[in-house]
Design a protein around this motif. Structure first.
Motif, PDB file in Angstrom:
ATOM      1  N   LEU A  51      -2.381  16.814  -2.299  1.00 20.76           N
ATOM      2  CA  LEU A  51      -3.519  16.104  -1.325  1.00 20.76           C
ATOM      3  C   LEU A  51      -2.789  16.879   0.309  1.00 20.76           C
ATOM      4  N   GLN A 102       1.408  10.195  -5.193  1.00 22.98           N
ATOM      5  CA  GLN A 102       2.352  11.406  -5.531  1.00 22.98           C
ATOM      6  C   GLN A 102       2.633  12.137  -4.333  1.00 22.98           C
ATOM      7  N   SER A 103       1.614  12.695  -3.355  1.00 24.57           N
ATOM      8  CA  SER A 103       1.438  13.632  -2.117  1.00 24.57           C
ATOM      9  C   SER A 103       2.855  13.107  -1.519  1.00 24.57           C
ATOM     10  N   GLU A 117       3.046   6.533  -9.349  1.00 25.45           N
ATOM     11  CA  GLU A 117       1.431   6.348  -9.345  1.00 25.45           C
ATOM     12  C   GLU A 117       0.457   7.787  -9.623  1.00 25.45           C
ATOM     13  N   LEU A 118      -0.852   6.675 -10.734  1.00 26.87           N
ATOM     14  CA  LEU A 118      -1.404   7.932 -10.893  1.00 26.87           C
ATOM     15  C   LEU A 118      -2.806   8.672  -9.954  1.00 26.87           C
ATOM     16  N   GLN A 119      -2.829   8.514  -9.315  1.00 28.38           N
ATOM     17  CA  GLN A 119      -3.252   9.430  -7.546  1.00 28.38           C
ATOM     18  C   GLN A 119      -2.640  10.302  -7.253  1.00 28.38           C
ATOM     19  N   ALA A 120      -3.458  11.445  -6.695  1.00 30.26           N
ATOM     20  CA  ALA A 120      -2.174  12.019  -6.028  1.00 30.26           C
ATOM     21  C   ALA A 120      -1.960  11.441  -4.602  1.00 30.26           C
ATOM     22  N   GLU A 121      -2.113  11.014  -3.511  1.00 27.50           N
ATOM     23  CA  GLU A 121      -2.304  10.455  -2.297  1.00 27.50           C
ATOM     24  C   GLU A 121      -0.994  10.363  -2.541  1.00 27.50           C
ATOM     25  N   SER A 133       0.746  -1.121   0.040  1.00 21.25           N
ATOM     26  CA  SER A 133      -0.109  -0.008  -0.153  1.00 21.25           C
ATOM     27  C   SER A 133       0.488   1.840   0.373  1.00 21.25           C
TER      28      SER A 133
END
Length: 113
Positions: A88, A57-58, A51-55, A21
């Motif tokens: 995020l 990347q943040s 990864e594509l999601q903001a979380e 995760s």
């Protein structure tokens, strides 16, 4: 807190072996930064950044900011923490940003976060 890097690094690696995760990778990377294993932290940061999601990347920005903070580079740390918070808005990004402002002796800004 005990300065026992070996057991901390072992625990982080075990956590990574048990979960892929984004949250676990982020927390493990923070342990690696704190223990001085910057190369391993950067590996995790690179994976999270891709990864594509903001979380995730943040989280990658927060890891890079932690590295800058550890290297006593508050300007870069502030920039990275702001970027993480833009992706995020989390309590940890605000907390880290406040610490970086304190390191930069920018007390007024630290107080606002």
């Amino acid at each position: 807190m005990r300065h026992e890097k070996g057991p901390a690094l072992d625990a982080a690696e075990r956590a990574l072996a048990n979960s892929s995760s984004a949250q676990i990778r982020f927390l493990a990377a923070r342990i690696f930064v704190e223990a001085g294993d910057i190369a391993r932290a950067r590996e995790l940061s690179t994976v999270l950044a891709s990864e594509l999601q903001a979380e995730p990347q943040s989280y990658a920005k927060l890891i890079e900011g932690d590295i800058a903070f550890r290297n006593k580079d508050p300007r870069d740390a502030i920039k990275l923490f702001v970027e993480a918070n833009t992706l995020l808005d989390t309590w940890i990004s605000r907390f880290d940003l406040g610490r970086a402002y304190l390191q930069a002796d920018a007390f007024m800004f630290a107080r606002s976060w």
